[in-house]
Scaffold this motif. Sequence first.
Motif, PDB file in Angstrom:
ATOM      1  N   ALA A  21       0.823  -1.210   0.000  1.00  0.00           N
ATOM      2  CA  ALA A  21       0.000   0.000   0.000  1.00  0.00           C
ATOM      3  C   ALA A  21       0.856   1.260   0.000  1.00  0.00           C
ATOM      4  O   ALA A  21       0.522   2.254  -0.664  1.00  0.00           O
ATOM      5  CB  ALA A  21      -0.933  -0.008   1.210  1.00  0.00           C
ATOM      6  N   VAL A  22       1.975   1.236   0.735  1.00  0.00           N
ATOM      7  CA  VAL A  22       2.887   2.380   0.756  1.00  0.00           C
ATOM      8  C   VAL A  22       3.498   2.600  -0.629  1.00  0.00           C
ATOM      9  O   VAL A  22       3.540   3.733  -1.132  1.00  0.00           O
ATOM     10  CB  VAL A  22       3.988   2.173   1.808  1.00  0.00           C
ATOM     11  CG1 VAL A  22       5.094   3.213   1.650  1.00  0.00           C
ATOM     12  CG2 VAL A  22       3.402   2.241   3.213  1.00  0.00           C
ATOM     13  N   ALA A  23       3.972   1.528  -1.250  1.00  0.00           N
ATOM     14  CA  ALA A  23       4.546   1.641  -2.591  1.00  0.00           C
ATOM     15  C   ALA A  23       3.527   2.195  -3.572  1.00  0.00           C
ATOM     16  O   ALA A  23       3.844   3.071  -4.399  1.00  0.00           O
ATOM     17  CB  ALA A  23       5.052   0.275  -3.054  1.00  0.00           C
ATOM     18  N   GLN A  24       2.302   1.724  -3.500  1.00  0.00           N
ATOM     19  CA  GLN A  24       1.245   2.195  -4.399  1.00  0.00           C
ATOM     20  C   GLN A  24       0.948   3.674  -4.171  1.00  0.00           C
ATOM     21  O   GLN A  24       0.717   4.430  -5.126  1.00  0.00           O
ATOM     22  CB  GLN A  24      -0.017   1.358  -4.202  1.00  0.00           C
ATOM     23  CG  GLN A  24       0.120  -0.078  -4.693  1.00  0.00           C
ATOM     24  CD  GLN A  24      -1.048  -0.963  -4.287  1.00  0.00           C
ATOM     25  OE1 GLN A  24      -1.735  -0.683  -3.300  1.00  0.00           O
ATOM     26  NE2 GLN A  24      -1.272  -2.024  -5.034  1.00  0.00           N
ATOM     27  N   ALA A  25       0.934   4.096  -2.920  1.00  0.00           N
ATOM     28  CA  ALA A  25       0.621   5.493  -2.598  1.00  0.00           C
ATOM     29  C   ALA A  25       1.694   6.443  -3.129  1.00  0.00           C
ATOM     30  O   ALA A  25       1.377   7.513  -3.659  1.00  0.00           O
ATOM     31  CB  ALA A  25       0.456   5.657  -1.090  1.00  0.00           C
ATOM     32  N   PHE A  26       2.953   6.071  -2.985  1.00  0.00           N
ATOM     33  CA  PHE A  26       4.023   6.915  -3.529  1.00  0.00           C
ATOM     34  C   PHE A  26       3.966   6.959  -5.054  1.00  0.00           C
ATOM     35  O   PHE A  26       4.110   8.022  -5.659  1.00  0.00           O
ATOM     36  CB  PHE A  26       5.391   6.423  -3.059  1.00  0.00           C
ATOM     37  CG  PHE A  26       5.790   6.900  -1.699  1.00  0.00           C
ATOM     38  CD1 PHE A  26       6.141   8.237  -1.497  1.00  0.00           C
ATOM     39  CD2 PHE A  26       5.820   6.042  -0.615  1.00  0.00           C
ATOM     40  CE1 PHE A  26       6.510   8.690  -0.245  1.00  0.00           C
ATOM     41  CE2 PHE A  26       6.182   6.488   0.650  1.00  0.00           C
ATOM     42  CZ  PHE A  26       6.537   7.813   0.842  1.00  0.00           C
ATOM     43  N   LEU A  51       1.752  -0.761  -9.642  1.00  0.00           N
ATOM     44  CA  LEU A  51       2.163   0.618  -9.428  1.00  0.00           C
ATOM     45  C   LEU A  51       1.863   1.501 -10.641  1.00  0.00           C
ATOM     46  O   LEU A  51       2.134   1.122 -11.782  1.00  0.00           O
ATOM     47  CB  LEU A  51       3.660   0.684  -9.123  1.00  0.00           C
ATOM     48  CG  LEU A  51       4.141  -0.092  -7.891  1.00  0.00           C
ATOM     49  CD1 LEU A  51       5.623   0.160  -7.654  1.00  0.00           C
ATOM     50  CD2 LEU A  51       3.334   0.271  -6.648  1.00  0.00           C
ATOM     51  N   ALA A  52       1.323   2.679 -10.362  1.00  0.00           N
ATOM     52  CA  ALA A  52       1.091   3.654 -11.421  1.00  0.00           C
ATOM     53  C   ALA A  52       2.423   4.192 -11.930  1.00  0.00           C
ATOM     54  O   ALA A  52       3.409   4.242 -11.193  1.00  0.00           O
ATOM     55  CB  ALA A  52       0.233   4.800 -10.881  1.00  0.00           C
ATOM     56  N   GLY A  53       2.447   4.589 -13.177  1.00  0.00           N
ATOM     57  CA  GLY A  53       3.666   5.151 -13.738  1.00  0.00           C
ATOM     58  C   GLY A  53       4.654   4.080 -14.158  1.00  0.00           C
ATOM     59  O   GLY A  53       4.332   2.889 -14.204  1.00  0.00           O
ATOM     60  N   ASP A  54       5.875   4.501 -14.430  1.00  0.00           N
ATOM     61  CA  ASP A  54       6.898   3.552 -14.869  1.00  0.00           C
ATOM     62  C   ASP A  54       8.233   3.879 -14.221  1.00  0.00           C
ATOM     63  O   ASP A  54       8.351   4.832 -13.454  1.00  0.00           O
ATOM     64  CB  ASP A  54       7.025   3.553 -16.398  1.00  0.00           C
ATOM     65  CG  ASP A  54       7.230   4.954 -16.952  1.00  0.00           C
ATOM     66  OD1 ASP A  54       7.745   5.837 -16.220  1.00  0.00           O
ATOM     67  OD2 ASP A  54       6.872   5.189 -18.121  1.00  0.00           O
TER      68      ASP A  54
END
Length: 258
Positions: A21-26, A51-54
Amino acid sequence: MTRPTSRRVLVTGASRGIGRAVAQAFAAQGDTVAVHYASSPGDAEQTLASLAGDGHVLLQADVGDPDAARRLVEDVVEALGGVDVLVNNAAVAPGTANRHRIGEVGYEAWQTTWRRMIDVDLLGAANVTYCVADHLIGRGVPGSIVNVGSRGAFRGEPDFPAYGAAKAALHAFGQSMAVALAPHDISVTSVAPGFVATERQLEKLDGPAGDELRAQSPHGRVGTAEEVAAAVVYLASPAAAWSTGAVLDVNGASYLRT
């Protein structure tokens, strides 16, 4: 010095639960994330894919090994070009297999459990912190470090005393680092979550203990990984720089400190 809009974030223990959840939030706010895992590559790959982005990367290490902890930071720096934020989330969490209440386990099991929990939950975080802080100081740039502690550091963990002790020490370590690293514009904070509804806790929540766990909070529920992640992201932000040294309770008033 102005902090970059998009930062490079190392999240240890990010294969699932709070770490995921922390990784996803960042990532959702545009940061690039290094997803660390110890022994669950499949789960870690799911985190990475979510994860969003790349530009995000996946790295394995046993942070309980000091050499592996150092190599982890070196690998993140090489892969991302640097680290701006560290979230110390990796931990040997309490469970049926490592319950070690005095009077219920033998001395050998007691020693083994204490050694492993201290090595990962405390010394692993300390060693990764050292390496990331050394990197930031060498670059001459500001940064943020957030430790994921526990409510158990304050209320006690009779079934898992090594876990409670490690998390209490982690909070104290974070406060020491907040003072030591302030001259370098590196903030260090901690969160102390209560019971959180992560994947590994679903069976317990659905079982006989579920009602008692939910009743610990006057809200009548347990926390979510996303709520803890929101607190971590805030503490790692420039807006929270003056909160360095703080330990933020994230437990739904299930345990109040004085």
